[in-house]
Motif scaffolding. Structure first.
Motif, short mmCIF file in Angstrom:
data_model
loop_
_atom_site.label_atom_id
_atom_site.label_comp_id
_atom_site.label_asym_id
_atom_site.label_seq_id
_atom_site.Cartn_x
_atom_site.Cartn_y
_atom_site.Cartn_z
N ALA A 228 20.77 34.99 -69.32
CA ALA A 228 21.65 34.47 -70.37
C ALA A 228 21.30 35.23 -71.78
O ALA A 228 20.01 35.20 -71.88
N ASP A 229 22.15 35.57 -72.51
CA ASP A 229 21.78 36.11 -73.61
C ASP A 229 22.54 35.40 -74.89
O ASP A 229 23.37 34.45 -74.60
N THR A 230 22.18 35.82 -76.15
CA THR A 230 22.73 34.94 -77.21
C THR A 230 23.73 36.04 -77.87
O THR A 230 24.04 36.04 -79.26
N HIS A 279 27.06 27.71 -76.07
CA HIS A 279 26.72 28.09 -77.39
C HIS A 279 26.83 29.55 -77.72
O HIS A 279 25.97 29.88 -78.68
N GLY A 280 27.51 30.30 -77.17
CA GLY A 280 27.70 31.90 -77.13
C GLY A 280 27.03 32.47 -76.24
O GLY A 280 26.25 31.95 -75.44
N GLY A 281 27.10 33.79 -76.21
CA GLY A 281 26.77 34.82 -75.61
C GLY A 281 27.25 34.72 -74.18
O GLY A 281 28.18 33.86 -73.88
N ALA A 282 26.76 35.60 -73.01
CA ALA A 282 27.02 35.55 -71.84
C ALA A 282 25.98 35.12 -70.79
O ALA A 282 24.82 35.43 -71.05
N VAL A 283 26.48 34.55 -69.64
CA VAL A 283 25.59 34.09 -68.69
C VAL A 283 25.79 34.64 -67.17
O VAL A 283 26.97 34.45 -66.87
N PHE A 284 25.15 35.42 -66.70
CA PHE A 284 25.35 35.96 -65.41
C PHE A 284 24.50 35.16 -64.34
O PHE A 284 23.07 34.89 -64.62
#
Length: 303
Positions: A228-230, A279-284
């Motif tokens: 996961a990133d922001t 809360h934003g960002g993408a989650v793989f």
């Protein structure tokens, strides 16, 4: 006369009794008919409900079958594309080897600064072409999975160290959240390449800094790994086509990075999905069936 009257009274009583019985029979018949009609109505309602439920189930199964057919057709197209791309990439890469060699030799012999600059640009272009060809070959590769048992936390920690310099330069904090003594039964090298691609993809999404979190957990005997990133997250179009070959939102991207990741995960019999975080960002998220081993499970199996 009294006897006649008595007989008449008896006849009247008998006739009245018969009349009463007939009326009772009619009342009973009416009750039975009402019960039959009520049962018929209830059966009709149930049949209608069953019919509607069957129609809904047929529609669901038809939609699911159409989806599976589309997925199968997509996989067939990808298989054909992979074989063709692998052949072309192999031939082109062989052709680039002498080009790269001659450019390197030429760079050593030239002393003019302007010429050296031009040669360096040629060298960078050749290296870029080789990188694209390597991506295509990696995407088309269909090697067998070489499974080993390894502990996830130190393995994932070592992987994050491979991108540490780039992360520090971009002011990106990389975190690993994995339980102790969680073991995986998988191909270390193939899975590593998948995680590296996801981490590099996350760094590309946060050129101005941010945070990347790598998590792993057991779901029964299944293994779930997420990155996961922001960053800004993905558009609806990107979410729908993220794993399609040659789809990219990057100016200099090949569109094969995530397709390669999906291919590597599928070799393990797993799946990968992507969504935007709450809360934003993408989650793989990677899901690997029957790839997780917990030491307590090993103890129970041995016992």
């Amino acid at each position: 006369m009294d006897d006649m009257n008595e007989n008449d009274r008896l006849d009247q009583v008998e006739n009245g009794t018969r009349w009463t019985l007939k009326e009772s029979d009619r009342a009973g018949e009416g009750t039975d008919l009402a019960a039959i009609l009520e049962a018929w109505h209830a059966a009709t309602v149930r049949l209608e409900q069953t019919h509607e439920a069957l129609q809904a189930e047929v529609r669901r199964l038809t939609a699911e079958l159409e989806k599976k057919n589309r997925e199968l057709a997509r996989k067939d197209r990808l298989a054909d594309l992979g074989r063709m791309a692998a052949h072309i990439a192999h031939e082109l890469r062989n052709s680039l080897v002498p080009v790269s060699l001659y450019v390197s030799l030429l760079k050593r012999r030239v002393t003019n600064a302007e010429c050296v600059e031009i040669i360096e640009k040629i060298e960078q272009a050749v290296q870029g072409a080789q990188s694209v060809l390597n991506d295509i070959l990696q995407f088309a590769a269909d090697r067998e999975v070489q499974e080993t048992l390894f502990e996830l936390k130190p393995w994932l920690t070592n992987i994050t160290k491979e991108i540490e310099l780039q992360a520090v330069s971009q002011k990106v904090l990389v975190k690993v959240e994995v339980p102790e003594l969680l073991l995986a039964w998988a191909d270390r090298d193939l899975l590593r390449r998948a995680i590296i691609n996801l981490l590099l993809n996350a760094l590309d999404a946060m050129p101005g800094g941010g945070e990347v979190t790598v998590r792993a957990a057991a779901a029964g005997r299944d293994l779930v790994i997420s990155v996961a990133d922001t960053g800004p997250g993905l558009s609806e179009e990107a979410l729908q086509h993220a794993f399609e070959p040659f789809f990219t939102t990057k100016a200099n991207g090949t569109g094969l990075g995530l397709a390669i990741v999906e291919h590597l995960i599928q070799l393990h019999g797993g799946t990968i999905t992507v969504q935007n975080g709450t809360h934003g960002g993408a989650v793989f998220q990677i899901h690997l069936p029957n790839r997780c081993v917990i030491p307590t499970q090993m103890g129970r199996q041995a016992a």
